[in-house]
Design a protein around this motif. Structure first.
Motif, PDB file in Angstrom:
ATOM      1  N   HIS A   1      -0.146  34.455  -3.283  1.00 13.11           N
ATOM      2  CA  HIS A   1      -0.267  34.850  -4.692  1.00 13.11           C
ATOM      3  C   HIS A   1       0.589  33.885  -5.503  1.00 13.11           C
ATOM      4  O   HIS A   1       1.780  33.714  -5.224  1.00 13.11           O
TER       5      HIS A   1
ATOM      6  N   ASP B   1      -1.324  45.272   8.408  1.00 15.12           N
ATOM      7  CA  ASP B   1      -2.640  44.737   8.749  1.00 15.12           C
ATOM      8  C   ASP B   1      -3.188  45.542   9.920  1.00 15.12           C
ATOM      9  O   ASP B   1      -2.479  45.731  10.913  1.00 15.12           O
TER      10      ASP B   1
ATOM     11  N   LEU C   1      -3.284  27.647   1.153  1.00 13.26           N
ATOM     12  CA  LEU C   1      -3.603  28.326   2.417  1.00 13.26           C
ATOM     13  C   LEU C   1      -4.144  27.334   3.447  1.00 13.26           C
ATOM     14  O   LEU C   1      -3.772  27.376   4.622  1.00 13.26           O
TER      15      LEU C   1
ATOM     16  N   ILE D   1      -2.694  43.392  -4.836  1.00 11.73           N
ATOM     17  CA  ILE D   1      -2.947  42.597  -3.647  1.00 11.73           C
ATOM     18  C   ILE D   1      -2.469  43.293  -2.377  1.00 11.73           C
ATOM     19  O   ILE D   1      -2.996  43.072  -1.298  1.00 11.73           O
TER      20      ILE D   1
ATOM     21  N   GLU E   1      -5.975  28.744  -2.539  1.00  6.46           N
ATOM     22  CA  GLU E   1      -6.860  28.375  -1.425  1.00  6.46           C
ATOM     23  C   GLU E   1      -6.450  27.042  -0.813  1.00  6.46           C
ATOM     24  O   GLU E   1      -6.439  26.878   0.402  1.00  6.46           O
TER      25      GLU E   1
ATOM     26  N   LYS F   1      -1.413  35.082   5.434  1.00 10.19           N
ATOM     27  CA  LYS F   1      -2.814  35.490   5.296  1.00 10.19           C
ATOM     28  C   LYS F   1      -3.262  35.377   3.842  1.00 10.19           C
ATOM     29  O   LYS F   1      -4.413  35.055   3.562  1.00 10.19           O
ATOM     30  N   ARG F   2      -2.339  35.652   2.922  1.00  8.37           N
ATOM     31  CA  ARG F   2      -2.647  35.566   1.490  1.00  8.37           C
ATOM     32  C   ARG F   2      -1.506  34.877   0.772  1.00  8.37           C
ATOM     33  O   ARG F   2      -0.358  34.998   1.166  1.00  8.37           O
TER      34      ARG F   2
ATOM     35  N   TYR G   1       2.367  37.685   3.648  1.00 13.03           N
ATOM     36  CA  TYR G   1       1.852  37.514   2.296  1.00 13.03           C
ATOM     37  C   TYR G   1       2.890  36.683   1.561  1.00 13.03           C
ATOM     38  O   TYR G   1       4.070  37.036   1.541  1.00 13.03           O
TER      39      TYR G   1
END
Length: 152
Positions: free
Chosen positions: A74, A34, A57, A101, A54, A71-72, A42
């Motif tokens: 999947h 980052d 998260l 990603i 979402e 941060k993400r 991740y």
């Protein structure tokens, strides 16, 4: 372990917190490059129907320290494993790369972007041309925060 904004983050601790969510069956976390934080988490997660990335998260941001929340995220049907059945960082990284990603532009082995070995290969960099430079990694020189490697 990955370094995010100066804090050491243990992916296992984040994974253990993720699976406390009632709709998360399994999770794996890896540090990804980052530009602002050095690395960020991740996550790859197996979840029950109805839970979105979402939503998860948002739950992470409410239930984890901010610097530890991924941060993400999947979502997958099954965590990727090695031939021995282990979920490892390289396997998670490859899954994220295959999914498009994974962040682009920073080598996987230098997530903080601190080392450019082109100067070592060309011999164009020296203490005379750049006072902050202390030699190629593995050259026996250097000190402080200077990167060290045997690639030169």
């Amino acid at each position: 372990m990955y370094l995010s904004g100066g804090s050491n983050i243990d992916p296992r601790e984040v994974e253990e917190k993720l699976v406390t969510h009632p709709k998360v069956q399994a999770a794996g976390v890896v540090g990804a490059p980052d530009p602002d934080w050095g690395e960020v988490g991740y996550a790859v997660a197996v979840v029950d129907d109805g839970l979105t990335a979402e939503d998860l998260l948002g739950w992470c941001r409410e239930n984890m320290a901010r610097h530890k929340a991924p941060k993400r995220i999947h979502l997958v049907d099954q965590l990727p494993t090695t031939a021995y059945g282990n979920v490892t960082t390289p396997v998670l990284r490859q899954l994220l790369q295959d999914a498009g990603i994974w962040p682009k532009g920073v080598p996987d082995d230098d997530p903080l972007g601190r080392f450019d070995d082109s100067a070592c290969r060309t011999g164009s960099r020296s203490a005379e041309t750049d006072p902050s430079w202390s030699g190629c990694r593995g050259s026996g020189g250097g000190g402080g925060d200077a990167p060290h490697d045997t690639r030169c």
